[in-house]
Design a protein around this motif. Structure first.
Motif, PDB file in Angstrom:
ATOM      1  N   ILE A  27      -0.673 -11.569  -5.057  1.00 40.97           N
ATOM      2  CA  ILE A  27      -0.058 -10.271  -4.809  1.00 40.97           C
ATOM      3  C   ILE A  27       0.381 -10.237  -3.352  1.00 40.97           C
ATOM      4  O   ILE A  27      -0.422 -10.446  -2.442  1.00 40.97           O
ATOM      5  N   MET A  28       1.650 -10.001  -3.148  1.00 41.75           N
ATOM      6  CA  MET A  28       2.240  -9.965  -1.812  1.00 41.75           C
ATOM      7  C   MET A  28       2.474  -8.505  -1.425  1.00 41.75           C
ATOM      8  O   MET A  28       3.100  -7.763  -2.166  1.00 41.75           O
ATOM      9  N   ILE A  29       1.960  -8.097  -0.272  1.00 38.59           N
ATOM     10  CA  ILE A  29       2.154  -6.729   0.226  1.00 38.59           C
ATOM     11  C   ILE A  29       2.858  -6.786   1.568  1.00 38.59           C
ATOM     12  O   ILE A  29       2.494  -7.582   2.434  1.00 38.59           O
ATOM     13  N   ASN A  30       3.853  -5.935   1.741  1.00 38.72           N
ATOM     14  CA  ASN A  30       4.507  -5.842   3.042  1.00 38.72           C
ATOM     15  C   ASN A  30       5.093  -4.452   3.232  1.00 38.72           C
ATOM     16  O   ASN A  30       5.337  -3.724   2.266  1.00 38.72           O
ATOM     17  N   SER A  31       5.323  -4.105   4.478  1.00 39.71           N
ATOM     18  CA  SER A  31       5.970  -2.838   4.800  1.00 39.71           C
ATOM     19  C   SER A  31       7.444  -2.886   4.421  1.00 39.71           C
ATOM     20  O   SER A  31       8.092  -3.935   4.520  1.00 39.71           O
ATOM     21  N   ILE A  32       7.965  -1.766   3.975  1.00 40.73           N
ATOM     22  CA  ILE A  32       9.399  -1.648   3.739  1.00 40.73           C
ATOM     23  C   ILE A  32      10.095  -1.613   5.094  1.00 40.73           C
ATOM     24  O   ILE A  32       9.715  -0.845   5.989  1.00 40.73           O
ATOM     25  N   GLN A  82       2.797 -15.416 -12.244  1.00 40.77           N
ATOM     26  CA  GLN A  82       3.741 -15.058 -11.188  1.00 40.77           C
ATOM     27  C   GLN A  82       3.088 -14.305 -10.040  1.00 40.77           C
ATOM     28  O   GLN A  82       1.920 -13.910 -10.109  1.00 40.77           O
ATOM     29  N   THR A  83       3.861 -14.142  -8.991  1.00 34.99           N
ATOM     30  CA  THR A  83       3.474 -13.310  -7.853  1.00 34.99           C
ATOM     31  C   THR A  83       4.023 -11.908  -8.078  1.00 34.99           C
ATOM     32  O   THR A  83       5.184 -11.745  -8.439  1.00 34.99           O
ATOM     33  N   ILE A  84       3.173 -10.920  -7.874  1.00 31.38           N
ATOM     34  CA  ILE A  84       3.615  -9.526  -7.916  1.00 31.38           C
ATOM     35  C   ILE A  84       3.714  -9.040  -6.474  1.00 31.38           C
ATOM     36  O   ILE A  84       2.839  -9.326  -5.650  1.00 31.38           O
ATOM     37  N   ALA A  85       4.783  -8.331  -6.160  1.00 34.62           N
ATOM     38  CA  ALA A  85       5.017  -7.868  -4.795  1.00 34.62           C
ATOM     39  C   ALA A  85       4.947  -6.351  -4.712  1.00 34.62           C
ATOM     40  O   ALA A  85       5.404  -5.645  -5.616  1.00 34.62           O
ATOM     41  N   ILE A  86       4.377  -5.862  -3.622  1.00 34.68           N
ATOM     42  CA  ILE A  86       4.257  -4.425  -3.374  1.00 34.68           C
ATOM     43  C   ILE A  86       4.798  -4.135  -1.981  1.00 34.68           C
ATOM     44  O   ILE A  86       4.461  -4.834  -1.024  1.00 34.68           O
ATOM     45  N   THR A  87       5.644  -3.118  -1.875  1.00 38.66           N
ATOM     46  CA  THR A  87       6.070  -2.668  -0.554  1.00 38.66           C
ATOM     47  C   THR A  87       5.739  -1.191  -0.382  1.00 38.66           C
ATOM     48  O   THR A  87       5.623  -0.437  -1.351  1.00 38.66           O
ATOM     49  N   HIS A  88       5.616  -0.795   0.877  1.00 38.64           N
ATOM     50  CA  HIS A  88       5.267   0.595   1.175  1.00 38.64           C
ATOM     51  C   HIS A  88       5.928   1.004   2.483  1.00 38.64           C
ATOM     52  O   HIS A  88       6.191   0.174   3.356  1.00 38.64           O
ATOM     53  N   ALA A  89       6.207   2.294   2.612  1.00 36.64           N
ATOM     54  CA  ALA A  89       6.757   2.856   3.841  1.00 36.64           C
ATOM     55  C   ALA A  89       5.664   3.664   4.523  1.00 36.64           C
ATOM     56  O   ALA A  89       5.476   4.846   4.219  1.00 36.64           O
ATOM     57  N   ASP A  90       4.910   2.993   5.388  1.00 42.75           N
ATOM     58  CA  ASP A  90       3.793   3.625   6.104  1.00 42.75           C
ATOM     59  C   ASP A  90       2.803   4.238   5.126  1.00 42.75           C
ATOM     60  O   ASP A  90       2.343   5.362   5.299  1.00 42.75           O
ATOM     61  N   LEU A 136       0.077   2.132   3.468  1.00 40.75           N
ATOM     62  CA  LEU A 136      -0.703   0.935   3.131  1.00 40.75           C
ATOM     63  C   LEU A 136      -1.895   1.246   2.226  1.00 40.75           C
ATOM     64  O   LEU A 136      -2.219   0.451   1.340  1.00 40.75           O
ATOM     65  N   SER A 137      -2.542   2.376   2.419  1.00 41.69           N
ATOM     66  CA  SER A 137      -3.717   2.696   1.611  1.00 41.69           C
ATOM     67  C   SER A 137      -3.343   2.793   0.136  1.00 41.69           C
ATOM     68  O   SER A 137      -4.075   2.294  -0.741  1.00 41.69           O
ATOM     69  N   ARG A 138      -2.205   3.408  -0.164  1.00 41.44           N
ATOM     70  CA  ARG A 138      -1.754   3.506  -1.559  1.00 41.44           C
ATOM     71  C   ARG A 138      -1.329   2.139  -2.090  1.00 41.44           C
ATOM     72  O   ARG A 138      -1.551   1.830  -3.268  1.00 41.44           O
ATOM     73  N   ALA A 139      -0.727   1.335  -1.235  1.00 39.75           N
ATOM     74  CA  ALA A 139      -0.353  -0.024  -1.646  1.00 39.75           C
ATOM     75  C   ALA A 139      -1.592  -0.819  -2.025  1.00 39.75           C
ATOM     76  O   ALA A 139      -1.592  -1.557  -3.028  1.00 39.75           O
ATOM     77  N   ASN A 140      -2.661  -0.670  -1.262  1.00 38.55           N
ATOM     78  CA  ASN A 140      -3.905  -1.379  -1.581  1.00 38.55           C
ATOM     79  C   ASN A 140      -4.554  -0.830  -2.846  1.00 38.55           C
ATOM     80  O   ASN A 140      -5.154  -1.592  -3.622  1.00 38.55           O
ATOM     81  N   GLU A 141      -4.438   0.473  -3.075  1.00 48.32           N
ATOM     82  CA  GLU A 141      -4.943   1.043  -4.336  1.00 48.32           C
ATOM     83  C   GLU A 141      -4.213   0.428  -5.529  1.00 48.32           C
ATOM     84  O   GLU A 141      -4.827   0.068  -6.541  1.00 48.32           O
ATOM     85  N   THR A 172       7.078   6.004   0.624  1.00 53.95           N
ATOM     86  CA  THR A 172       7.574   5.279  -0.547  1.00 53.95           C
ATOM     87  C   THR A 172       6.641   4.122  -0.903  1.00 53.95           C
ATOM     88  O   THR A 172       6.073   3.462  -0.038  1.00 53.95           O
ATOM     89  N   LEU A 173       6.511   3.886  -2.197  1.00 56.95           N
ATOM     90  CA  LEU A 173       5.707   2.779  -2.713  1.00 56.95           C
ATOM     91  C   LEU A 173       6.507   2.108  -3.824  1.00 56.95           C
ATOM     92  O   LEU A 173       7.096   2.786  -4.664  1.00 56.95           O
ATOM     93  N   ALA A 174       6.544   0.780  -3.825  1.00 54.34           N
ATOM     94  CA  ALA A 174       7.324   0.064  -4.838  1.00 54.34           C
ATOM     95  C   ALA A 174       6.607  -1.201  -5.264  1.00 54.34           C
ATOM     96  O   ALA A 174       5.860  -1.806  -4.492  1.00 54.34           O
ATOM     97  N   VAL A 175       6.858  -1.606  -6.513  1.00 49.51           N
ATOM     98  CA  VAL A 175       6.269  -2.827  -7.044  1.00 49.51           C
ATOM     99  C   VAL A 175       7.359  -3.640  -7.734  1.00 49.51           C
ATOM    100  O   VAL A 175       8.279  -3.078  -8.349  1.00 49.51           O
ATOM    101  N   PHE A 176       7.260  -4.967  -7.609  1.00 49.33           N
ATOM    102  CA  PHE A 176       8.298  -5.872  -8.099  1.00 49.33           C
ATOM    103  C   PHE A 176       7.647  -7.029  -8.855  1.00 49.33           C
ATOM    104  O   PHE A 176       6.630  -7.582  -8.423  1.00 49.33           O
ATOM    105  N   PHE A 177       8.278  -7.424  -9.961  1.00 50.65           N
ATOM    106  CA  PHE A 177       7.734  -8.475 -10.802  1.00 50.65           C
ATOM    107  C   PHE A 177       8.847  -8.991 -11.696  1.00 50.65           C
ATOM    108  O   PHE A 177       9.974  -8.467 -11.690  1.00 50.65           O
ATOM    109  N   LEU A 178       8.544 -10.020 -12.495  1.00 48.01           N
ATOM    110  CA  LEU A 178       9.539 -10.615 -13.381  1.00 48.01           C
ATOM    111  C   LEU A 178       9.217 -10.309 -14.840  1.00 48.01           C
ATOM    112  O   LEU A 178       8.057 -10.042 -15.183  1.00 48.01           O
TER     113      LEU A 178
END
Length: 288
Positions: free
Chosen positions: A258-263, A229-237, A239-244, A275-281
């Motif tokens: 892995i999909m990353i985007n701004s909240i 599956q694809t795992i998704a990550i979002t962040h609120a300004d 990005l460095s933590r999202a990449n970690e 804020t940092l969040a991760v989503f998966f199934l």
């Protein structure tokens, strides 16, 4: 005829994904003081987060009914079947309003083939459901199959969220005041999750380094067949933590993508900067 997929800006999908699958996107509304903005149309996340750091207390409201009605009428005129995957009905009135407008049009005799599905999700949780659904639409499954598949995805999707503090969520009524007070008092990093379309505190972790490792543990505990599956990550300004977090996931799991985007502004107005969040199934995606 291809089925049109509709989402709202609460889904936080990257623009290139929206464009790739020709999704229609309806804007949620953000209010800052006396100003009203359409999420990702007349205000972008970077501007909103800067305003929030300067003390702004934004509020949000659902997709404007006139925007919904105009889109629904155009689909009827084109005789194009559609599925609208909405932001969680527990966090916004968008789902209920969409159903009312559709039903009114049908009562007036409008020939509209529109199915509205409550994602019971937010941010890229909703976005991941839409992403998998868009792929299934391209595979020419029947609408009934797609509807069944979407409900399966709604049941499978997992949200794990960490915020710098609970102040914004408490202020917006997204978590209880007690949870916010305790989190701020102990100077810990709260971790939250979604249940039945609502956001609930899950646990508190001391130290920002421990937060990322705990997120990985929760993915491991709650996810299944992650390599499919694809795992998704979002962040609120943030990005460095999202990449970690992305690097940690890649080092542990052989994931497909892995999909990353701004909240976006609609979600970020409540979650707050950092804020940092991760989503998966909890299972392999795919129409059966």
């Amino acid at each position: 005829m291809s089925i049109q997929l509709i989402v709202d800006t609460g889904c936080d999908l990257p623009q290139h994904v929206v464009d790739q699958y020709s999704m229609e996107v309806l804007p949620l509304v953000v209010h800052v003081g006396q100003e009203e903005y359409f999420d990702k149309e007349t205000i972008q996340p970077t501007k909103l987060y800067a305003m929030m750091r300067e003390g702004a207390a934004p509020k949000t409201s659902q997709v404007p009914p006139d925007r919904m009605k105009a889109l629904f009428q155009s689909l009827a005129e084109e005789q194009k079947p559609a599925i609208y995957l909405t932001f969680s009905s527990e966090l916004s009135g968008t789902y209920q309003t969409a159903c009312l407008i559709r039903d009114q049009l049908l009562e007036e005799g409008t020939q509209l083939d529109l199915t509205i599905i409550d994602s019971r999700s937010a941010s890229l949780g909703q976005g991941l459901i839409a992403y998998y659904l868009a792929q299934a639409i391209e595979q020419n499954h029947t609408k009934d199959q797609l509807i069944t598949y979407t409900h399966t995805l709604v049941d499978q999707i997992k949200h794990i969220v960490t915020v710098d503090n609970l102040e914004y969520l408490v202020r917006g009524g997204r978590v209880s005041k007690t949870a916010g007070f305790v989190g701020g008092l102990l100077k810990v990093k709260p971790i939250l999750h979604m249940e039945d379309g609502k956001l609930f505190p899950l646990e508190k972790v001391r130290g920002s380094k421990r937060v990322l490792s705990r997120l990985i543990e929760l993915i491991d505990d709650r996810g299944k067949e992650l390599d499919q599956q694809t795992i998704a990550i979002t962040h609120a300004d943030n990005l460095s933590r999202a990449n970690e977090l992305k690097e940690l996931i890649e080092s542990k799991y052989d994931v497909k993508n892995i999909m990353i985007n701004s909240i976006g502004c609609a979600v970020g107005a409540h979650a707050g900067p950092g804020t940092l969040a991760v989503f998966f199934l909890d299972g392999k995606p795919g129409v059966e």
